[in-house]
Every structure is written in C-alpha cells, then in structure tokens.
Design a protein around this motif. Structure first.
Motif, PDB file in Angstrom:
ATOM      1  N   ASP A   8       0.847  -1.195   0.000  1.00 10.27           N
ATOM      2  CA  ASP A   8       0.000   0.000   0.000  1.00 10.27           C
ATOM      3  C   ASP A   8       0.885   1.248   0.000  1.00 10.27           C
ATOM      4  O   ASP A   8       1.584   1.519   0.974  1.00 10.27           O
ATOM      5  CB  ASP A   8      -0.884  -0.033   1.251  1.00 10.27           C
ATOM      6  N   LYS A  10       0.659   5.071  -0.090  1.00 10.46           N
ATOM      7  CA  LYS A  10      -0.338   6.131   0.078  1.00 10.46           C
ATOM      8  C   LYS A  10       0.248   7.496  -0.281  1.00 10.46           C
ATOM      9  O   LYS A  10       1.449   7.725  -0.146  1.00 10.46           O
ATOM     10  CB  LYS A  10      -0.857   6.135   1.517  1.00 10.46           C
ATOM     11  N   ASN A  12       0.780  11.715   0.043  1.00  7.52           N
ATOM     12  CA  ASN A  12       1.058  12.571   1.183  1.00  7.52           C
ATOM     13  C   ASN A  12      -0.200  13.297   1.636  1.00  7.52           C
ATOM     14  O   ASN A  12      -0.295  14.039   2.071  1.00  7.52           O
ATOM     15  CB  ASN A  12       2.122  13.616   0.849  1.00  7.52           C
ATOM     16  N   VAL A  15      -6.627  10.867   0.048  1.00  5.40           N
ATOM     17  CA  VAL A  15      -6.730   9.977  -1.118  1.00  5.40           C
ATOM     18  C   VAL A  15      -7.876  10.457  -2.009  1.00  5.40           C
ATOM     19  O   VAL A  15      -9.022  10.542  -1.576  1.00  5.40           O
ATOM     20  CB  VAL A  15      -6.970   8.520  -0.679  1.00  5.40           C
ATOM     21  N   ALA A  18      -7.219   5.985  -6.917  1.00  4.94           N
ATOM     22  CA  ALA A  18      -6.394   4.804  -6.639  1.00  4.94           C
ATOM     23  C   ALA A  18      -5.996   4.106  -7.933  1.00  4.94           C
ATOM     24  O   ALA A  18      -6.724   4.143  -8.929  1.00  4.94           O
ATOM     25  CB  ALA A  18      -7.132   3.821  -5.730  1.00  4.94           C
ATOM     26  N   ARG A  48      -3.502   6.869  -4.448  1.00  2.00           N
ATOM     27  CA  ARG A  48      -3.057   5.720  -3.653  1.00  2.00           C
ATOM     28  C   ARG A  48      -2.774   4.554  -4.604  1.00  2.00           C
ATOM     29  O   ARG A  48      -3.559   4.278  -5.505  1.00  2.00           O
ATOM     30  CB  ARG A  48      -4.154   5.330  -2.660  1.00  2.00           C
ATOM     31  N   LEU A  50      -2.061   0.489  -4.943  1.00  2.00           N
ATOM     32  CA  LEU A  50      -2.161  -0.815  -4.307  1.00  2.00           C
ATOM     33  C   LEU A  50      -1.532  -1.843  -5.258  1.00  2.00           C
ATOM     34  O   LEU A  50      -1.919  -1.925  -6.431  1.00  2.00           O
ATOM     35  CB  LEU A  50      -3.618  -1.196  -4.033  1.00  2.00           C
TER      36      LEU A  50
END
Length: 226
Positions: A8, A10, A12, A15, A18, A48, A50
């Motif tokens: 993950d 992320k 700064n 979110v 993604a 984000r 993943l």
C-alpha cells in the motif's frame, strides 16, 4: 475468499483516486512499488497505489515450481498459455479488492486498473467484464485470455474507458503480436484502446513510464474537465 494482500503506497495528503497494479509471473506486489516515485506525479495528485500479491501456485512450464502467479501456464503456446479457470479465479479476487475500495468511499471512476504480463491478462479480462466503469486500464507487455469469448461476455460498462496498451517490440516472452491481437480484439468490439510500442524487451522503459504518468494524470487528475 480472503482479500488479496497488497503493498500500500499512500499519497502525502487525502486519497482522491487509486491505482491497482498487478505484477507478472514470479514477482510480487513489491516488484512494481518502486515505480511510484519514478512517475513524478504532482504532490497534490492524491493517488493511492495498491500492488496486490498473487497467490503462490505450481506453474507447469517451470517444472511445477510454486511461485506467485495469477494463473498456471501449461504451455508457452500463446493460444493456450493462460489457464482460463485460474484467470477467472484471480479476476474474482481482484474485483473483490476493487469492490472494497469502492465500499470505502472511492467512486469506481476514480480507480485505474493496471497489469504487467500475467497481471495485464487479468486487467484486460476485467476491463471487458466489470459491471461498473473504471477511470482507465493499463495493460503492459501482455495478451488476452480467451479472446474468442470476448464478444459474448463483454459488458458495456467500460466500452468508453481509455485503455493504455504498451508493449516492447523486442519482447521475447510475450511477442508484440500477442499484444496487438488483444488491442485489435478490443478495438473491433468498440473499446477505447490506444497502442504504444517501445524499443525494449519484456520490461518497462523510461519513455513508457513517462507515458504512464501522463495517462494517470489525464485520467485521475483532470477527469472533471475531460
């Protein structure tokens, strides 16, 4: 089915979108995670990333050795390379991860699905079959499983979704013709696909990384204007 584990990465800040990025055979979610800083996305992108880990399974062409794989490969013949049952099983697992992101508050149109090689097979499989619209799909150095079933199984949800297909002209693992076949199969059914080829082997290169960055910014940072 348990949710796929993932690396993950992320942003700064809050979110806003993604990217779910699927690795290739024998790799893991850690393999592509270092690409995030190389994309040089704006600080306020809010994306984000993943990077799921495929389950470990025996791979026939590698002597039955267990490794992370989205599906078994029983032959190097491209027309039968992808184990269809395994592709469908992994597609369900990846869709479960997409569904979880949506349940946590992201719109499906704030999500890009990406995949390299085996991961790209899963991404293209889901592109045509998801019940909801994504922001975009990236299929890198890959091919299509069961192209003969595409017309019968395709939904209309992602017909207009921009699809970035990238391939190396010197790829010895997945010949560029296989990527072109996937491109044309989707284009002939009205999908919004774009083709990008690079002087590279079975990998990514600096120009492709720059093109991916541009694609992500167009799809996830300027959607309201586009």
């Amino acid at each position: 089915m348990a949710l796929l584990p993932f690396v993950d990465v992320k942003p700064n800040g809050p979110v806003k979108a993604a990217v779910v990025w699927l690795h290739g055979l024998g790799d893991s979610g850690h393999g592509f995670a270092p690409i995030v800083p190389e994309l040089r996305l704006p600080m306020d992108a809010g994306i984000r990333f993943l990077f799921p880990h495929a389950p470990e399974r025996p791979v026939t062409v590698n002597g039955g050795m267990r490794m992370r794989a989205w599906y078994d490969i029983k032959t190097m013949d491209l027309s039968n390379r992808a184990d269809e049952a395994g592709v469908r099983e992994s597609a369900v697992a990846v869709q479960q991860l997409l569904d979880k992101l949506i349940s946590e508050g992201l719109s499906s149109e704030q999500i890009v699905l990406a995949g390299f090689s085996q991961g790209g097979v899963i991404a293209l499989h889901l592109l045509a079959r998801l019940p909801y619209k994504l922001a975009g799909v990236m299929a890198l150095s890959t091919y299509m499983c069961a192209p003969d079933k595409l017309a019968a199984e395709a939904t209309s949800a992602n017909k207009a979704t921009p699809v970035f297909i990238g391939h190396g002209s010197q790829d010895p693992v997945v010949p560029m013709a296989a990527g072109q076949q996937a491109f044309h199969a989707l284009k002939n059914l009205g999908f919004n696909v774009s083709w990008h080829d690079y002087r590279m082997e079975h990998s990514v290169c600096a120009q492709e990384v720059a093109d991916i960055s541009s694609f992500l910014q167009r799809r996830l940072m300027t959607m309201k204007e586009s």
